[in-house]
Design a protein around this motif. Structure first.
Motif, short mmCIF file in Angstrom:
data_model
loop_
_atom_site.label_atom_id
_atom_site.label_comp_id
_atom_site.label_asym_id
_atom_site.label_seq_id
_atom_site.Cartn_x
_atom_site.Cartn_y
_atom_site.Cartn_z
N ILE A 15 42.33 16.37 77.83
CA ILE A 15 41.76 15.92 76.57
C ILE A 15 40.85 14.75 76.90
N VAL A 16 39.59 14.86 76.48
CA VAL A 16 38.60 13.82 76.76
C VAL A 16 38.14 13.22 75.44
N PHE A 17 38.22 11.90 75.34
CA PHE A 17 37.78 11.18 74.15
C PHE A 17 36.46 10.49 74.45
N ASP A 18 35.48 10.70 73.58
CA ASP A 18 34.18 10.05 73.71
C ASP A 18 34.11 8.91 72.70
N PRO A 19 34.15 7.66 73.17
CA PRO A 19 34.15 6.52 72.25
C PRO A 19 32.89 6.44 71.37
N GLU A 20 31.77 6.89 71.89
CA GLU A 20 30.52 6.83 71.10
C GLU A 20 30.59 7.73 69.87
N SER A 21 31.00 8.96 70.07
CA SER A 21 31.04 9.91 68.96
C SER A 21 32.38 9.90 68.22
N GLN A 22 33.37 9.22 68.82
CA GLN A 22 34.73 9.19 68.26
C GLN A 22 35.33 10.60 68.17
N GLN A 23 34.98 11.45 69.13
CA GLN A 23 35.42 12.84 69.15
C GLN A 23 36.28 13.11 70.39
N CYS A 24 37.24 13.99 70.21
CA CYS A 24 38.05 14.50 71.33
C CYS A 24 37.64 15.93 71.59
N THR A 25 37.69 16.30 72.84
CA THR A 25 37.46 17.69 73.21
C THR A 25 38.38 18.02 74.38
N LEU A 26 38.53 19.28 74.61
CA LEU A 26 39.30 19.75 75.76
C LEU A 26 38.32 20.23 76.82
N MET A 27 38.57 19.84 78.06
CA MET A 27 37.67 20.23 79.14
C MET A 27 38.47 20.66 80.35
N LEU A 28 37.90 21.59 81.09
CA LEU A 28 38.49 21.98 82.37
C LEU A 28 38.26 20.87 83.38
N LYS A 29 39.19 20.71 84.29
CA LYS A 29 39.12 19.63 85.27
C LYS A 29 37.79 19.62 86.03
N HIS A 30 37.32 20.79 86.44
CA HIS A 30 36.10 20.82 87.25
C HIS A 30 34.84 20.46 86.45
N ASP A 31 34.95 20.36 85.12
CA ASP A 31 33.80 19.98 84.28
C ASP A 31 33.79 18.50 83.93
N ILE A 32 34.78 17.76 84.41
CA ILE A 32 34.92 16.34 84.07
C ILE A 32 34.38 15.50 85.21
N ALA A 33 33.65 14.44 84.86
CA ALA A 33 33.12 13.53 85.87
C ALA A 33 34.26 12.92 86.66
N PRO A 34 34.18 12.94 87.99
CA PRO A 34 35.27 12.45 88.84
C PRO A 34 35.69 11.01 88.54
N GLU A 35 34.75 10.18 88.12
CA GLU A 35 35.09 8.77 87.87
C GLU A 35 36.07 8.59 86.71
N LEU A 36 36.20 9.58 85.85
CA LEU A 36 37.18 9.48 84.76
C LEU A 36 38.60 9.56 85.27
N PHE A 37 38.79 10.06 86.49
CA PHE A 37 40.13 10.16 87.06
C PHE A 37 40.57 8.90 87.80
N ASP A 38 39.67 7.95 87.94
CA ASP A 38 39.99 6.69 88.66
C ASP A 38 40.84 5.78 87.81
#
Length: 75
Positions: free
Chosen positions: A52-75
């Motif tokens: 589950i990825v939350f975008d603070p700018e849009s205030q929206q949550c979405t579901l994303m596959l791991k390979h579609d997520i920027a690696p820096e979000l896992f740090d």
């Protein structure tokens, strides 16, 4: 920002998943029952194949596959 799925209340998580799997363009002609699609997403979340990825700018949550997520979000 990644949101741990197990930090959400069960009803909230279910509604988020249902919203995701019923969005326009997500079924691609798939006639799999809603409950089966929801369980597939729950399984992917549990296996850390989806997040589950939350975008603070849009205030929206979405579901994303791991390979579609920027690696820096896992740090």
């Amino acid at each position: 920002m990644l949101i741990p799925y197990d930090h959400l209340e069960a009803d909230t998580l279910t509604r988020l998943i249902e919203d995701f799997v019923t969005r326009d363009g997500t079924d691609n002609g798939d006639e799999t029952p809603l409950q089966t699609r929801v369980e597939r997403v729950r399984h992917a979340l549990g296996k850390k194949q989806a997040f589950i990825v939350f975008d603070p700018e849009s205030q929206q949550c979405t579901l994303m596959l791991k390979h579609d997520i920027a690696p820096e979000l896992f740090d």
